[in-house]
Motif scaffolding. Structure first.
Motif, mmCIF file in Angstrom:
data_model
loop_
_atom_site.group_PDB
_atom_site.id
_atom_site.type_symbol
_atom_site.label_atom_id
_atom_site.label_comp_id
_atom_site.label_asym_id
_atom_site.label_seq_id
_atom_site.Cartn_x
_atom_site.Cartn_y
_atom_site.Cartn_z
ATOM 1 N N GLU A 89 0.810 -1.220 0.000
ATOM 2 C CA GLU A 89 0.000 0.000 0.000
ATOM 3 C C GLU A 89 0.847 1.276 0.000
ATOM 4 O OE1 GLU A 89 0.048 -1.107 4.476
ATOM 5 O OE2 GLU A 89 -0.069 -2.208 2.631
ATOM 6 N N PHE A 90 2.179 1.110 0.025
ATOM 7 C CA PHE A 90 3.070 2.265 0.038
ATOM 8 C C PHE A 90 3.870 2.346 -1.257
ATOM 9 C CE2 PHE A 90 2.552 0.905 4.467
ATOM 10 C CZ PHE A 90 2.088 2.075 5.036
ATOM 11 N N SER A 91 4.041 3.552 -1.745
ATOM 12 C CA SER A 91 4.862 3.779 -2.929
ATOM 13 C C SER A 91 6.334 3.652 -2.538
ATOM 14 C CB SER A 91 4.588 5.180 -3.470
ATOM 15 O OG SER A 91 5.557 5.546 -4.410
ATOM 16 N N PRO A 92 7.171 3.063 -3.392
ATOM 17 C CA PRO A 92 8.610 2.968 -3.062
ATOM 18 C C PRO A 92 9.236 4.329 -2.763
ATOM 19 C CG PRO A 92 8.092 1.557 -4.918
ATOM 20 C CD PRO A 92 6.848 2.359 -4.632
ATOM 21 N N LYS A 93 8.746 5.396 -3.383
ATOM 22 C CA LYS A 93 9.316 6.726 -3.111
ATOM 23 C C LYS A 93 8.962 7.215 -1.703
ATOM 24 C CE LYS A 93 5.534 9.392 -5.043
ATOM 25 N NZ LYS A 93 5.068 10.345 -5.988
ATOM 26 N N ASN A 94 7.994 6.568 -1.041
ATOM 27 C CA ASN A 94 7.593 6.951 0.316
ATOM 28 C C ASN A 94 8.093 5.962 1.365
ATOM 29 O OD1 ASN A 94 6.289 9.100 -0.849
ATOM 30 N ND2 ASN A 94 4.246 8.282 -0.574
ATOM 31 N N ILE A 95 9.166 5.277 1.039
ATOM 32 C CA ILE A 95 9.778 4.332 1.985
ATOM 33 C C ILE A 95 11.197 4.813 2.272
ATOM 34 C CG2 ILE A 95 10.544 1.965 2.341
ATOM 35 C CD1 ILE A 95 8.235 1.084 0.506
ATOM 36 N N ILE A 96 11.489 4.971 3.557
ATOM 37 C CA ILE A 96 12.800 5.461 3.989
ATOM 38 C C ILE A 96 13.451 4.383 4.855
ATOM 39 C CG2 ILE A 96 14.010 7.228 5.320
ATOM 40 C CD1 ILE A 96 11.506 9.042 4.803
ATOM 41 N N ILE A 97 14.700 4.067 4.526
ATOM 42 C CA ILE A 97 15.468 3.106 5.315
ATOM 43 C C ILE A 97 16.724 3.820 5.797
ATOM 44 C CG2 ILE A 97 16.701 0.909 5.286
ATOM 45 C CD1 ILE A 97 14.860 0.167 2.855
ATOM 46 N N GLN A 98 16.948 3.797 7.111
ATOM 47 C CA GLN A 98 18.131 4.432 7.696
ATOM 48 C C GLN A 98 18.828 3.450 8.625
ATOM 49 O OE1 GLN A 98 16.203 7.729 9.701
ATOM 50 N NE2 GLN A 98 16.735 9.127 8.034
ATOM 51 N N VAL A 99 20.146 3.554 8.669
ATOM 52 C CA VAL A 99 20.936 2.764 9.608
ATOM 53 C C VAL A 99 21.558 3.737 10.592
ATOM 54 C CG1 VAL A 99 22.877 1.184 9.886
ATOM 55 C CG2 VAL A 99 21.437 1.026 7.850
ATOM 56 N N LYS A 100 21.224 3.564 11.864
ATOM 57 C CA LYS A 100 21.787 4.405 12.926
ATOM 58 C C LYS A 100 22.181 3.514 14.095
ATOM 59 C CE LYS A 100 19.083 8.565 11.928
ATOM 60 N NZ LYS A 100 18.075 9.478 12.450
ATOM 61 N N LYS A 101 23.429 3.648 14.484
ATOM 62 C CA LYS A 101 23.989 2.842 15.571
ATOM 63 C C LYS A 101 23.750 1.367 15.278
ATOM 64 C CE LYS A 101 23.830 6.533 18.885
ATOM 65 N NZ LYS A 101 23.516 6.984 20.204
ATOM 66 N N ASN A 102 23.037 0.674 16.128
ATOM 67 C CA ASN A 102 22.818 -0.766 15.958
ATOM 68 C C ASN A 102 21.430 -1.095 15.409
ATOM 69 O OD1 ASN A 102 25.362 -1.208 17.009
ATOM 70 N ND2 ASN A 102 24.611 -1.490 19.093
ATOM 71 N N TYR A 103 20.799 -0.160 14.734
ATOM 72 C CA TYR A 103 19.421 -0.375 14.263
ATOM 73 C C TYR A 103 19.232 -0.012 12.796
ATOM 74 C CZ TYR A 103 17.838 -1.074 19.033
ATOM 75 O OH TYR A 103 17.652 -1.577 20.291
#
Length: 138
Positions: free
Chosen positions: A71-85
């Protein structure tokens, strides 16, 4: 008790017809449930992960998470890596309205090589290669 609750059934004929229809539909529903159960047991790999549920897997070379985000557009998906997550945000129109998930990154992976793919069916897979197998860490 059932008849008392269903006073709108005017006579025995209507009541018998109602019971017959009910029995026929219950039989159809039971057959459908059995068919679905058989299908699911014979084809577990075809079952998608339910929305908002994380499927965590680990192979010999990769650790990965899988999400159904159709139900989400790929342009509205954010993936971030911070510390151990790994932080995942998916939204429809504004960041507050959507899906958020934080996944703890195992110690035995290379976070600099994190990757993500999304299928045409909306299944997002986030993967990261293993640098030290768990058996070597023990």
């Amino acid at each position: 008790m059932f008849a008392a609750k269903n006073k709108h059934l005017k006579n025995n004929y209507e009541f018998e017809n109602f019971l017959t229809m009910r029995l026929q539909h219950e039989t159809i529903v039971e057959q459908l449930e059995q068919d679905v159960y058989k299908y699911l047991n014979n084809n577990p790999e075809e079952l998608p992960t339910p929305p908002n549920e994380v499927k965590y897997m680990e192979s010999r070379d990769l650790v990965f998470w899988e999400f159904v985000l159709k139900e989400f557009s790929p342009k509205n998906i954010i993936i971030q890596v911070k510390k151990n997550y790994v932080h995942l945000y998916a939204y429809k129109t504004v960041l507050r309205e959507g899906f958020k998930k934080d996944m703890l990154i195992p110690d035995h992976v290379d976070t600099s090589k994190i990757a993500a793919t999304m299928t045409s069916k909306g299944v997002l897979t986030i993967s990261v290669p293993i640098i030290t197998p768990l058996s070597d860490m023990e």
